[in-house]
Design a protein around this motif. Structure first.
Motif, PDB file in Angstrom:
ATOM      1  N   SER A  35     -43.867  58.175  28.709  1.00 53.07           N
ATOM      2  CA  SER A  35     -45.074  58.951  28.411  1.00 53.07           C
ATOM      3  C   SER A  35     -46.286  58.044  28.173  1.00 53.07           C
ATOM      4  O   SER A  35     -47.408  58.530  28.132  1.00 53.07           O
ATOM      5  N   ARG A  36     -46.062  56.752  28.026  1.00 52.69           N
ATOM      6  CA  ARG A  36     -47.166  55.838  27.731  1.00 52.69           C
ATOM      7  C   ARG A  36     -47.420  54.779  28.813  1.00 52.69           C
ATOM      8  O   ARG A  36     -48.506  54.234  28.899  1.00 52.69           O
ATOM      9  N   ILE A  37     -46.398  54.504  29.615  1.00 51.62           N
ATOM     10  CA  ILE A  37     -46.502  53.439  30.627  1.00 51.62           C
ATOM     11  C   ILE A  37     -46.126  54.028  31.980  1.00 51.62           C
ATOM     12  O   ILE A  37     -45.210  54.857  32.075  1.00 51.62           O
ATOM     13  N   SER A  38     -46.791  53.582  33.026  1.00 45.92           N
ATOM     14  CA  SER A  38     -46.497  54.094  34.370  1.00 45.92           C
ATOM     15  C   SER A  38     -45.095  53.651  34.810  1.00 45.92           C
ATOM     16  O   SER A  38     -44.600  52.603  34.382  1.00 45.92           O
ATOM     17  N   PRO A  39     -44.451  54.434  35.674  1.00 40.43           N
ATOM     18  CA  PRO A  39     -43.107  54.077  36.145  1.00 40.43           C
ATOM     19  C   PRO A  39     -43.059  52.711  36.836  1.00 40.43           C
ATOM     20  O   PRO A  39     -42.086  51.968  36.688  1.00 40.43           O
ATOM     21  N   LYS A  40     -44.088  52.374  37.596  1.00 43.49           N
ATOM     22  CA  LYS A  40     -44.118  51.060  38.276  1.00 43.49           C
ATOM     23  C   LYS A  40     -44.105  49.917  37.257  1.00 43.49           C
ATOM     24  O   LYS A  40     -43.381  48.938  37.412  1.00 43.49           O
ATOM     25  N   ALA A  49     -38.771  45.935  33.251  1.00 41.08           N
ATOM     26  CA  ALA A  49     -37.311  45.878  33.140  1.00 41.08           C
ATOM     27  C   ALA A  49     -36.759  44.743  34.001  1.00 41.08           C
ATOM     28  O   ALA A  49     -35.843  44.021  33.581  1.00 41.08           O
ATOM     29  N   GLY A  50     -37.318  44.564  35.193  1.00 40.24           N
ATOM     30  CA  GLY A  50     -36.890  43.473  36.054  1.00 40.24           C
ATOM     31  C   GLY A  50     -37.144  42.109  35.424  1.00 40.24           C
ATOM     32  O   GLY A  50     -36.293  41.219  35.472  1.00 40.24           O
TER      33      GLY A  50
END
Length: 161
Positions: free
Chosen positions: A133-138, A144-145
């Motif tokens: 809800s706060r950071i874009s999926p990209k 994470a990578g």
């Protein structure tokens, strides 16, 4: 439903005079399919007030469609397979194996390990929802990578030194 009365047909050309000996053709009885169709047509709403209410777009979006259900099962299956394969042979499984062998109480160890895995999964889902809800999926994917690369680098460093 009442049977429709048979009406004589009108001549195609009204200017022609019909012969008195000529008998008007009779209509064949109405078929049952036509009767059913006519009955349905007569029961159709005749005004807008009689129409059933149209669901709002929000209500329509809440009803699960076949495609949405298939998407949910797809997400479930991919999550299950990913976590199952990631957990095979990891330190949690080895620790559970050793605790079962020591305690001689496999069902109690199973209940404890299962509860712990459910709790950590719940924590991951809640944290993931909050981050999404706060950071874009990209950005999340790239972060994470990077975190996984750093952890991998630290493990390789420990092995080499």
């Amino acid at each position: 439903m009442k049977k429709l009365q048979q009406l004589p047909s009108m001549p195609a050309n009204t200017s022609s005079v019909t012969d008195a000996t000529e008998t008007p053709p009779t209509l064949s009885p109405v078929s049952s399919d036509a009767e059913a169709c006519l009955e349905r047509a007569l029961t159709l709403p005749t005004s807008l007030e009689q129409l059933p209410p149209t669901p709002s777009p929000q209500a329509a979006a809440k009803t699960p469609t076949l495609k949405a259900r298939q998407g949910a099962w797809s997400v479930f299956a991919s999550t299950f397979v990913t976590i199952f394969l990631a957990e095979l042979g990891d330190k949690t499984q080895v620790a559970t194996l050793l605790m079962t062998a020591e305690s001689q109480s496999p069902w109690i160890v199973f209940a404890g390990a299962g509860s712990a895995l459910v709790a950590t999964s719940l924590l991951g889902v809640l944290l993931g929802r909050w981050l999404a809800s706060r950071i874009s999926p990209k950005t999340l994917e790239k972060s994470a990578g990077v975190v996984l690369l750093v952890v991998s680098g630290m493990l390789v460093w420990d092995i080499l030194h």
